[in-house]
Write an enzyme that holds these catalytic residues in place. Structure first.
Site, mmCIF file in Angstrom:
data_model
loop_
_atom_site.group_PDB
_atom_site.id
_atom_site.type_symbol
_atom_site.label_atom_id
_atom_site.label_comp_id
_atom_site.label_asym_id
_atom_site.label_seq_id
_atom_site.Cartn_x
_atom_site.Cartn_y
_atom_site.Cartn_z
ATOM 1 N N ASP A 15 37.005 36.294 40.458
ATOM 2 C CA ASP A 15 37.017 34.887 40.420
ATOM 3 C C ASP A 15 35.946 34.486 41.309
ATOM 4 O O ASP A 15 35.212 33.578 40.848
ATOM 5 C CB ASP A 15 38.432 34.571 41.402
ATOM 6 C CG ASP A 15 39.711 34.814 40.401
ATOM 7 O OD1 ASP A 15 39.462 35.261 39.236
ATOM 8 O OD2 ASP A 15 40.936 34.625 41.156
ATOM 9 N N GLY A 19 45.902 29.108 37.485
ATOM 10 C CA GLY A 19 45.269 30.243 37.016
ATOM 11 C C GLY A 19 43.540 29.992 36.747
ATOM 12 O O GLY A 19 43.100 30.756 36.020
ATOM 13 N N LEU A 20 43.086 28.770 37.302
ATOM 14 C CA LEU A 20 41.406 28.482 36.953
ATOM 15 C C LEU A 20 41.005 28.887 38.355
ATOM 16 O O LEU A 20 39.809 28.429 38.461
ATOM 17 C CB LEU A 20 41.584 27.245 36.457
ATOM 18 C CG LEU A 20 41.997 26.624 35.256
ATOM 19 C CD1 LEU A 20 41.827 25.212 35.098
ATOM 20 C CD2 LEU A 20 41.990 27.830 34.177
ATOM 21 N N SER A 21 41.615 29.544 39.347
ATOM 22 C CA SER A 21 41.003 29.899 40.389
ATOM 23 C C SER A 21 40.268 28.748 41.361
ATOM 24 O O SER A 21 39.121 29.048 41.573
ATOM 25 C CB SER A 21 40.014 31.198 40.129
ATOM 26 O OG SER A 21 39.628 31.559 41.247
ATOM 27 N N HIS A 71 43.829 41.230 35.625
ATOM 28 C CA HIS A 71 44.289 42.255 36.596
ATOM 29 C C HIS A 71 43.587 43.506 36.647
ATOM 30 O O HIS A 71 44.030 44.502 37.222
ATOM 31 C CB HIS A 71 45.743 42.431 36.181
ATOM 32 C CG HIS A 71 46.498 41.286 36.890
ATOM 33 N ND1 HIS A 71 46.969 41.181 38.043
ATOM 34 C CD2 HIS A 71 47.151 40.211 36.211
ATOM 35 C CE1 HIS A 71 47.761 40.207 38.356
ATOM 36 N NE2 HIS A 71 47.784 39.567 37.035
ATOM 37 N N GLU A 103 39.972 35.590 51.513
ATOM 38 C CA GLU A 103 41.279 35.646 50.777
ATOM 39 C C GLU A 103 42.031 36.900 50.924
ATOM 40 O O GLU A 103 43.435 36.762 51.403
ATOM 41 C CB GLU A 103 41.190 35.514 49.157
ATOM 42 C CG GLU A 103 42.530 35.095 48.546
ATOM 43 C CD GLU A 103 42.479 34.389 47.191
ATOM 44 O OE1 GLU A 103 43.284 34.115 46.327
ATOM 45 O OE2 GLU A 103 41.203 34.002 47.239
#
Length: 395
Positions: free
Chosen positions: A175, A127-129, A37, A163
């Site tokens: 990412d 959470g592994l993009s 973050h 995105e």
């Protein structure tokens, strides 16, 4: 190594289009060793691409203005006119790709007709993009097949813009950057302001990075993510009102936050405190990697989880349980939540000779506590996006 995924994708392409694909591309997921973050908060991050991929099977179509996309894993397809202005649609997965096309169109570039089928070994919502792998993989494909002459940096930024504009998540650049710029057996430290980056050997001899997938994803990920951005932006404005020379969080100290705590309020203060401490931890993690001190790296990972759970408040009961129980086991150097939060995976630094035992123990404890079958992913650090043919990468 990748043949099962490529073969599966190839067969699905043949079935969907009644023809043979001309190209295969592999776009990896990513892990983040430290720096969660802070990519959208002026900081440094420590990501790496991993050997979980989206495979794209692709064929150019010279005689059409249509691009047809087939999402193999969910058995859906979508077609659009490449020469029309794109706008978001109801099929959420298609928006990641349409956003890429729109960004390329706004750059004054032209693409042609295309048939695409894709399948993934990146677990969705863990959470592994997978989103960055999808966006950037598609941008990479368009760049390669239509000679758009985009740089790797531009491809990453196009993925991020897609995105932002078509999905509505105001993500940072980490990412996308890791997916495009990853190198085998290397982690990178990325300056999320300048996009300067350096690579470091991932020297973890005797240790292994293992992901524990909670198999939950709470619905407030997007709203929670955007709320955190508002909180830290409010904090930044308060800091600048007192210290105009401090343009970003890397200039801020904990002492300054304590001084401004009353004006910030408890919530904004905690958000900013986490960021200031996490930016410092990333620098310490680079030193630990450089000097082959895995124990110190593990300790920093655990500190980060405490901050994510208690200060930034993006964890959840399931992930906190996984981390806390993992840390009670012998052979664990560190554990933390990874990714946007509210579910997904924990990332764990484990002694190699203890990793299987630890995984089975935590799997059992988690099932007993939540009635959920946890998934375990052993990951290796890999190359970024590549074209793949005849068992070899085309760079």
């Amino acid at each position: 190594m990748h043949n099962p995924l490529i073969n599966h994708t190839c067969k699905a392409f043949q079935s969907a289009f009644q023809s043979e694909p001309e190209h295969f591309f592999l776009s990896p997921g990513r892990i983040n060793i430290l720096g969660e973050h802070v990519d959208y908060n002026d900081g440094f991050v420590l990501p790496a691409a991993i050997d979980k991929y989206i495979c794209f099977a692709v064929k150019k179509k010279q005689d059409t203005e249509t691009c047809t996309l087939v999402a193999i894993d969910i058995e859906e397809s979508f077609s659009f006119n490449i020469n029309e202005q794109q706008s978001p649609v109801e099929k959420a997965w298609a928006n990641y790709l349409l956003g890429v096309v729109e960004a390329i169109q706004k750059n004054g570039k032209t693409i042609g007709g295309l048939q695409v089928a894709f399948s993934s070994t990146i677990p969705m919502g863990s959470g592994l993009s997978s989103s960055a792998a999808l966006e950037c993989g598609f941008a990479y494909i368009l760049n390669a097949l239509f000679d758009l002459q985009l740089s790797k940096k531009e491809i990453a930024l196009i993925g991020q813009k897609a995105e932002h504009t078509f999905v509505g998540v105001q993500c940072g650049i980490m990412d996308q950057f890791a997916t495009v710029f990853g190198k085998e057996n290397k982690v990178m430290i990325l300056d999320c302001n300048s996009l300067e980056h350096r690579y470091y050997d991932a020297r973890l001899e005797g240790y292994r990075l293992v992901l524990f997938d909670s198999c939950v994803k709470h619905t407030h990920l997007t709203s929670g993510y955007n709320d955190r951005r508002k909180d830290v932006e409010q904090g930044k404005q308060i800091i600048r009102s007192h210290y105009p020379e401090m343009t970003n969080f890397r200039d801020v100290t904990e002492e300054i936050l304590i001084e401004l705590k009353k004006e910030m309020g408890e919530v904004v203060y905690r958000r900013c405190l986490y960021l200031v401490k996490e930016i410092r931890r990333v620098g310490e993690a680079v030193q630990a990697l450089s000097e082959n001190r895995p124990e110190d790296l593990g300790h920093l990972m655990t500190e980060t989880h405490t901050g994510l759970s208690k200060e930034y408040e993006v964890s959840c009961n399931e992930i906190d349980f996984l981390v806390e129980e993992t840390l009670t086991e012998e052979g664990v150097l560190g554990a933390r939540m990874m990714g946007g939060g509210f579910g997904g995976c924990s990332i764990n630094l484990l002694r190699e000779d203890q990793a299987d035992r630890i995984s089975k123990t935590i799997e059992k404890k988690y099932r007993e506590a939540f009635g959920i079958q946890m998934k375990v992913y052993n990951v290796n650090i890999s190359e970024g996006i590549k074209e793949y043919t005849a068992n070899a990468f085309i760079i």
